[in-house]
Design a protein around this motif. Structure first.
Motif, PDB file in Angstrom:
ATOM      1  N   ILE A 274     -14.586  47.282  17.679  1.00  0.00           N
ATOM      2  CA  ILE A 274     -13.153  46.970  17.653  1.00  0.00           C
ATOM      3  C   ILE A 274     -12.475  47.950  16.700  1.00  0.00           C
ATOM      4  O   ILE A 274     -12.924  48.122  15.561  1.00  0.00           O
ATOM      5  CB  ILE A 274     -12.893  45.532  17.153  1.00  0.00           C
ATOM      6  CG1 ILE A 274     -13.375  44.497  18.182  1.00  0.00           C
ATOM      7  CG2 ILE A 274     -11.417  45.325  16.845  1.00  0.00           C
ATOM      8  CD1 ILE A 274     -13.154  43.049  17.760  1.00  0.00           C
ATOM      9  N   TRP A 275     -11.419  48.600  17.184  1.00  0.00           N
ATOM     10  CA  TRP A 275     -10.523  49.370  16.317  1.00  0.00           C
ATOM     11  C   TRP A 275      -9.176  48.677  16.376  1.00  0.00           C
ATOM     12  O   TRP A 275      -8.672  48.405  17.487  1.00  0.00           O
ATOM     13  CB  TRP A 275     -10.390  50.827  16.763  1.00  0.00           C
ATOM     14  CG  TRP A 275     -11.627  51.657  16.503  1.00  0.00           C
ATOM     15  CD1 TRP A 275     -12.885  51.194  16.220  1.00  0.00           C
ATOM     16  CD2 TRP A 275     -11.723  53.086  16.482  1.00  0.00           C
ATOM     17  NE1 TRP A 275     -13.750  52.228  16.041  1.00  0.00           N
ATOM     18  CE2 TRP A 275     -13.075  53.413  16.193  1.00  0.00           C
ATOM     19  CE3 TRP A 275     -10.824  54.129  16.689  1.00  0.00           C
ATOM     20  CZ2 TRP A 275     -13.522  54.733  16.100  1.00  0.00           C
ATOM     21  CZ3 TRP A 275     -11.265  55.443  16.592  1.00  0.00           C
ATOM     22  CH2 TRP A 275     -12.603  55.729  16.298  1.00  0.00           C
ATOM     23  N   GLN A 276      -8.634  48.299  15.211  1.00  0.00           N
ATOM     24  CA  GLN A 276      -7.468  47.398  15.186  1.00  0.00           C
ATOM     25  C   GLN A 276      -6.394  47.937  14.239  1.00  0.00           C
ATOM     26  O   GLN A 276      -6.732  48.480  13.181  1.00  0.00           O
ATOM     27  CB  GLN A 276      -7.933  46.018  14.717  1.00  0.00           C
ATOM     28  CG  GLN A 276      -6.940  44.899  14.785  1.00  0.00           C
ATOM     29  CD  GLN A 276      -7.626  43.542  14.767  1.00  0.00           C
ATOM     30  OE1 GLN A 276      -8.346  43.215  15.708  1.00  0.00           O
ATOM     31  NE2 GLN A 276      -7.402  42.777  13.734  1.00  0.00           N
TER      32      GLN A 276
ATOM     33  N   SER B 191     -14.113  41.800   9.236  1.00  0.00           N
ATOM     34  CA  SER B 191     -14.934  42.183  10.379  1.00  0.00           C
ATOM     35  C   SER B 191     -16.410  41.903  10.097  1.00  0.00           C
ATOM     36  O   SER B 191     -17.042  42.581   9.290  1.00  0.00           O
ATOM     37  CB  SER B 191     -14.763  43.690  10.660  1.00  0.00           C
ATOM     38  OG  SER B 191     -15.700  44.095  11.643  1.00  0.00           O
TER      39      SER B 191
ATOM     40  N   ILE C  83     -17.577  41.505  20.275  1.00  0.00           N
ATOM     41  CA  ILE C  83     -18.400  41.975  19.153  1.00  0.00           C
ATOM     42  C   ILE C  83     -19.329  40.837  18.737  1.00  0.00           C
ATOM     43  O   ILE C  83     -19.083  39.672  19.074  1.00  0.00           O
ATOM     44  CB  ILE C  83     -17.547  42.432  17.943  1.00  0.00           C
ATOM     45  CG1 ILE C  83     -16.770  41.266  17.340  1.00  0.00           C
ATOM     46  CG2 ILE C  83     -16.641  43.568  18.336  1.00  0.00           C
ATOM     47  CD1 ILE C  83     -16.210  41.585  15.968  1.00  0.00           C
TER      48      ILE C  83
ATOM     49  N   ARG D 203     -11.059  48.158  22.258  1.00  0.00           N
ATOM     50  CA  ARG D 203     -12.508  47.995  22.191  1.00  0.00           C
ATOM     51  C   ARG D 203     -13.185  48.937  23.197  1.00  0.00           C
ATOM     52  O   ARG D 203     -12.736  49.064  24.337  1.00  0.00           O
ATOM     53  CB  ARG D 203     -12.923  46.567  22.570  1.00  0.00           C
ATOM     54  CG  ARG D 203     -12.315  45.483  21.699  1.00  0.00           C
ATOM     55  CD  ARG D 203     -12.918  44.157  22.041  1.00  0.00           C
ATOM     56  NE  ARG D 203     -12.272  43.067  21.304  1.00  0.00           N
ATOM     57  CZ  ARG D 203     -12.884  41.945  20.999  1.00  0.00           C
ATOM     58  NH1 ARG D 203     -14.135  41.754  21.348  1.00  0.00           N
ATOM     59  NH2 ARG D 203     -12.250  40.993  20.333  1.00  0.00           N
TER      60      ARG D 203
ATOM     61  N   GLN E 142      -5.190  45.866  19.244  1.00  0.00           N
ATOM     62  CA  GLN E 142      -6.651  45.913  19.174  1.00  0.00           C
ATOM     63  C   GLN E 142      -7.221  46.631  20.398  1.00  0.00           C
ATOM     64  O   GLN E 142      -6.793  46.375  21.519  1.00  0.00           O
ATOM     65  CB  GLN E 142      -7.229  44.498  19.123  1.00  0.00           C
ATOM     66  CG  GLN E 142      -8.755  44.466  18.992  1.00  0.00           C
ATOM     67  CD  GLN E 142      -9.323  43.079  19.168  1.00  0.00           C
ATOM     68  OE1 GLN E 142      -9.708  42.696  20.265  1.00  0.00           O
ATOM     69  NE2 GLN E 142      -9.382  42.316  18.086  1.00  0.00           N
TER      70      GLN E 142
ATOM     71  N   TRP F  92      -7.693  46.974  25.682  1.00  0.00           N
ATOM     72  CA  TRP F  92      -6.763  46.907  24.551  1.00  0.00           C
ATOM     73  C   TRP F  92      -5.944  45.623  24.681  1.00  0.00           C
ATOM     74  O   TRP F  92      -5.738  45.128  25.803  1.00  0.00           O
ATOM     75  CB  TRP F  92      -5.855  48.146  24.516  1.00  0.00           C
ATOM     76  CG  TRP F  92      -4.931  48.253  25.688  1.00  0.00           C
ATOM     77  CD1 TRP F  92      -3.631  47.818  25.772  1.00  0.00           C
ATOM     78  CD2 TRP F  92      -5.254  48.809  26.982  1.00  0.00           C
ATOM     79  NE1 TRP F  92      -3.122  48.061  27.018  1.00  0.00           N
ATOM     80  CE2 TRP F  92      -4.093  48.679  27.777  1.00  0.00           C
ATOM     81  CE3 TRP F  92      -6.374  49.410  27.533  1.00  0.00           C
ATOM     82  CZ2 TRP F  92      -4.048  49.119  29.098  1.00  0.00           C
ATOM     83  CZ3 TRP F  92      -6.326  49.843  28.854  1.00  0.00           C
ATOM     84  CH2 TRP F  92      -5.176  49.695  29.614  1.00  0.00           C
TER      85      TRP F  92
END
Ligand code: HGY
Ligand code: MN
Ligand code: MN
Length: 409
Positions: free
Chosen positions: A208-210, A128, A354, A284, A282, A258
């Motif tokens: 982003i959380w993945q 990231s 991002i 966001r 993923q 997502w």
């Protein structure tokens, strides 16, 4: 005010488009031969502009101005997604270089140093925002030791060695010398085009959380295994994917998004029941509380799938970014420059993509400028922006850099 050279601007953008060309876009994954060709070529263009240039141990291409006063960093990235667009990254790179050239030709920025940086792997092939986070001192060697390419699984250390970067030090300057970071980028969405606007002044950038979601079942014969006793890992994930897409609108609200962009069935043969399956989920948002609620929903549904079906299902967090707010002073500089060149054709807006600016925003005032993407298309080889919008954006970006520099003088 400094004036850009549109022929030089478009010449550099089109030269980058020719490196790793793929249909009307490019294929320049991080540290690939074409990516390194682009980095070395761009380093040469930075040297021609009078910058002192290095390519550091993570592949950042850093051009430092000779001035010794307060510093501004400008830039973006050069690599691309796989088989993707020609402007995602390079637009911001050529804008930054053209701003330096135009300001120099107009007499320079005095003691204020305007640096340019191409930050490696913004596209997340290995991690990231590793390049810009490395520059601001937020990457440890241990992270690089375990990082692997998302497409082929190549260890990042091997890719760096193949790119000729093994053993080179990463450049992590004293950030107290830096007063601002400015980046231009294509919008990658259709908001500006839909509103018939030419410029976006970015207010915030999503995080982003993945997650990797893995189902473990039993590989078996697709014909002789009775349905009642199957442990089909593929079916488990596809059922879960549908459940998540049904449940998320209620918890995601207006703007959070997502995506399930990758599902792998093993062994991936049409007459074999998948014994293992994994998918990457993923999400966001620029609101961390919203992301936490979405994560809670995800966790609950994965647990229910694990308990309720014949396969085991588990959730493995992969990354949790931090959303960023753009500096209001830099927003005002972009807005003032936009109003000068395109009165009434600009708007303040959030970023759904991002960007390296969010690595910098944790350490210094940072801001971004968007230009429209035709049809809102990006991360695809048909990604494009009109020449008029590209040239207009470069004029506005250059003016904003000059305004910020003048404010620091
Ligand atoms: O995915 C993104 O937001 C960026 O374009 N890499
Ligand atoms: Mn990008
Ligand atoms: Mn991108």
């Amino acid at each position: 005010m400094p004036d850009i050279n549109p022929t030089r601007l478009m010449g550099d953008l089109n030269h980058l488009r020719s490196i790793g060309a793929f249909k009307s876009g490019v294929h320049r994954p991080t540290y690939s031969a074409d990516d390194m060709t682009a980095r070395h070529w761009f380093a040469g263009r930075m040297r021609e502009a009078g910058l002192d240039v290095m390519i550091d141990g993570i592949g950042n291409v850093i051009g430092l101005a000779a001035a010794t006063g307060p510093r501004i960093m400008t830039g973006s990235h050069l690599e691309s997604q796989n088989h993707a667009g020609w402007l995602d990254g390079p637009l911001g790179m050529v804008y930054a270089l053209e701003a330096v050239r135009a300001i120099t030709e107009a007499g320079g920025s005095g003691a204020v140093a305007i640096d340019v940086g191409a930050f490696a792997d913004e596209e997340g092939h290995f991690g990231s925002l590793v390049g810009s986070r490395s520059f601001v001192g937020d990457v440890e060697e241990a992270e690089i030791d375990v990082a692997r390419d998302m497409t082929r699984g190549t260890p990042m250390r091997d890719a760096l060695a193949a790119a000729g970067l093994a053993g080179k030090a990463r450049f992590t300057p004293d950030l107290s010398h830096y007063r601002a970071y400015l980046e231009a980028h294509i919008e990658q969405g259709d908001w500006l085009e839909a509103q018939r606007l030419s410029l976006g002044v970015v207010t915030s950038i999503v995080a982003i959380w993945q997650y990797r979601i893995v189902a473990d079942g039993v590989q078996n014969h697709a014909g002789t295994t009775r349905m009642a006793i199957r442990k089909d890992a593929g079916a488990a994930l596809m059922r879960l994917a549908t459940t998540l897409h049904d449940a998320f609108p209620a918890v995601a609200g207006e703007r959070a998004v997502w995506t399930i962009g990758r599902i792998v069935l093993e062994p991936g043969q049409v007459s074999i029941i998948p014994g293992r399956a994994e998918m990457v989920f993923q999400m966001r948002s620029d609101d961390t509380d919203r992301l936490s609620r979405m994560e809670q929903c995800l966790t609950e549904h994965v647990a229910a799938a694990d308990l309720g079906g014949p396969c085991r299902v588990r959730l493995e967090p992969m990354r949790k970014g931090v959303p960023a707010t753009m500096d209001t002073g830099i927003q005002a500089a972009f807005e003032s420059a936009a109003q000068r060149h395109a009165p009434g054709r600009h708007v303040r807006m959030p970023s759904g993509a991002i960007h390296d600016a969010q690595s910098f925003a944790r350490h210094m005032p940072s801001g971004m400028l968007f230009v429209p993407s035709i049809g809102g298309i990006s991360h695809h080889w048909t990604e494009d922006t009109s020449v008029d919008d590209i040239v207009l954006g470069a004029r506005v970006f250059t003016d904003a850099v000059a305004l910020v520099a003048a404010g620091l003088a």
